[in-house]
Design an enzyme around this catalytic site. Structure first.
Site, short mmCIF file in Angstrom:
data_model
loop_
_atom_site.label_atom_id
_atom_site.label_comp_id
_atom_site.label_asym_id
_atom_site.label_seq_id
_atom_site.Cartn_x
_atom_site.Cartn_y
_atom_site.Cartn_z
N HIS A 1 6.60 26.89 3.96
CA HIS A 1 5.25 26.49 4.38
C HIS A 1 4.83 25.14 3.80
CE1 HIS A 1 4.10 31.00 5.15
NE2 HIS A 1 5.00 30.54 6.00
N LEU B 1 7.98 37.63 2.23
CA LEU B 1 8.35 36.68 3.28
C LEU B 1 8.57 35.28 2.72
CD1 LEU B 1 5.85 37.85 6.07
CD2 LEU B 1 8.25 38.45 5.80
N PHE B 2 8.45 35.11 1.42
CA PHE B 2 8.89 33.91 0.70
C PHE B 2 8.23 32.62 1.19
CE2 PHE B 2 12.68 36.76 1.37
CZ PHE B 2 12.45 37.53 0.26
N CYS B 3 6.98 32.68 1.63
CA CYS B 3 6.28 31.49 2.13
C CYS B 3 7.10 30.78 3.20
CB CYS B 3 5.93 30.53 0.98
SG CYS B 3 4.68 31.17 -0.13
N ALA B 4 7.81 31.57 3.98
CA ALA B 4 8.58 31.05 5.12
C ALA B 4 8.51 32.09 6.23
CB ALA B 4 10.02 30.76 4.71
#
Length: 455
Positions: A129, A377-380
């Site tokens: 992100h 979701l790992f900022c993705a």
């Protein structure tokens, strides 16, 4: 031998000592174990070398630039020498600038702020992100999101096609990651840079996950800018870097207005003020800079250079092979990948376990084995949704241990490591995965504030 001595002995095989290598954490099943930090992709522990360098400088800390006192002069020299050290580490060209920021996110927002009016930005949906979202903040900038490629060559072909079709032909920027924060896979940066330049576009490299694991040379990659964070590079002191071409940085309004960015301020006859801004990196470094953060990054750069990336990369590849071989023995584990099993990668790997919610699994790794990983979701989000085979509109809450009735649980587990990781931590992780899948958790867990925690 005491427990703490055993923990210290286990860390010997790690090439670069880090803080926290002898920290003991309690287990819900009783006893303590040295903490296995396998969440480097979020924040890597500080190198012992970085900590020692910062501690040695701390008594001499002072304000930088324009100060007449000895500590101010010393701090200014340290700050600017750090800039030069980082420039050398990144293979910056003579005309490039190194701007100190707060993080990769801040660096890319800075670049978004200085884009010429009407710039077209091309970015793959697979980005973190930090490199996916900043461009939307400019209403006069048009963003084209490119679908997730399934091979490195497809990434190049997709970009080529998008750039060739752009109209009107004006300033353009391509943003791409060097190594995925989800899969660890390396992207074809040099080839993407060649494609961008062939179509009159520039390219910025999000190297947050690449710089700690591989050498990054702006000249060799032919990238226009590179952005990364200190806290991924074993220097968690709140600083980041944007390095590269100076012209767009020099021609734009300062990222922040204030002292340090201005060379001269004078009153006008009409009551307003006229400002002459710096044309150097100081133009975008208003306020008192984070001297310790900048020095910490420079110290980490020196430590990695002296250790030698050839040896660091070779050892990390051995750990990756050991990890992948161990997980391959567990049929219930599915490793997430864009480019396939043979893709080159750094020490970052995400997976899901059949029959397990990822938050529950991560909680059990921590509580029962003293292993710290990341789940969610790992900022993705777009990338993980693609890898999990969900539709863009499918609901899913990052980190939620249980999906609501009728909803699909959208989260995965990420394990990541680096130069400070002892072999034992990876071996313990593989053993824990096998035991949890075979025998189940030994403790009960519940949901609290959106997290799965021991009951």
């Amino acid at each position: 031998m005491s427990v703490s001595a055993v923990a210290a002995d286990r860390s010997v095989c790690a090439p670069l000592p880090v803080l926290g290598r002898d920290v003991l954490v309690p287990l819900v099943t009783g006893g303590e174990v040295d903490y296995a930090a396998l969440d480097y992709a979020a924040s890597a522990p500080a190198l012992q070398r970085v900590w020692d360098d910062v501690a040695a400088y701390a008594p001499y800390y002072g304000s930088v630039h324009r100060g007449a006192g000895y500590l101010s002069q010393l701090s200014t020299d340290l700050f600017e020498n750090s800039r030069r050290t980082i420039a050398e580490f990144l293979g910056c060209r003579a005309e490039d600038q190194v701007v100190f920021t707060r993080s990769t996110t801040d660096s890319l927002n800075l670049l978004a702020a200085v884009l010429p009016q009407g710039t077209r930005v091309f970015v793959f949906e697979t980005e973190h992100h930090a490199s996916l979202l900043p461009w939307e903040q400019r209403p006069d900038v048009e963003v084209t999101y490119l679908n997730a490629p399934r091979t490195p060559q497809q990434a190049v072909d997709t970009l080529e096609k998008a750039l060739a079709a752009r109209e009107p032909y004006g300033p353009a920027l391509v943003c791409v990651t060097g190594a995925s924060n989800v899969t660890g896979e390396l992207w074809p940066v040099r080839e993407l840079a060649a494609a961008a330049h062939a179509h009159g576009a520039r390219i910025v490299l999000d190297a947050a996950q690449l710089v700690p694991h591989h050498p990054v040379d702006l000249g060799e990659l032919d990238a226009d800018w590179v952005a990364f964070s200190g806290h991924k590079l074993y220097a968690p002191f709140g600083a980041g870097v944007l390095a590269g071409r100076a012209d767009w940085l020099r021609d734009a309004e300062p990222y922040l207005a204030g002292g340090g960015a201005s060379r001269k301020v004078s009153r006008r006859a009409d009551g307003g003020v006229d400002v002459e801004w710096h044309t150097t990196a100081a133009r975008h470094e208003a306020g008192s800079p984070n001297v310790i953060g900048a020095y910490a990054i420079a110290s980490a750069c020196q430590a990695l250079t002296e250790a030698g990336f050839d040896g660091l990369v070779a050892r990390e590849q051995e750990l990756i092979a050991r990890l992948r071989a161990g997980l391959a023995d567990v049929p219930e584990v599915t490793v997430l990948s864009l480019f396939g099993e043979d893709a080159a990668r750094v020490g970052v790997l995400s997976f899901v376990v059949e029959g397990w919610n990822s938050s529950h699994f991560a909680a059990a790794l921590s509580a029962e084995y003293g292993i710290g990983v990341r789940d969610g979701l790992f900022c993705a989000h777009p990338l993980v949704r693609t890898l999990l085979g969900s539709e863009p509109q499918d609901p899913g809450e990052c980190g939620a241990p249980d999906a609501a009735p009728g909803e699909k649980s959208l989260n995965a587990i990420r394990v990541s490591f680096g130069a400070g990781t002892p072999d034992e931590h990876v071996d313990r992780f593989v053993r824990a995965v096998k035991e949890l899948v075979t025998n189940g958790a030994r403790w009960n867990y519940r949901t609290e504030a959106g997290r799965c925690v021991p009951a």
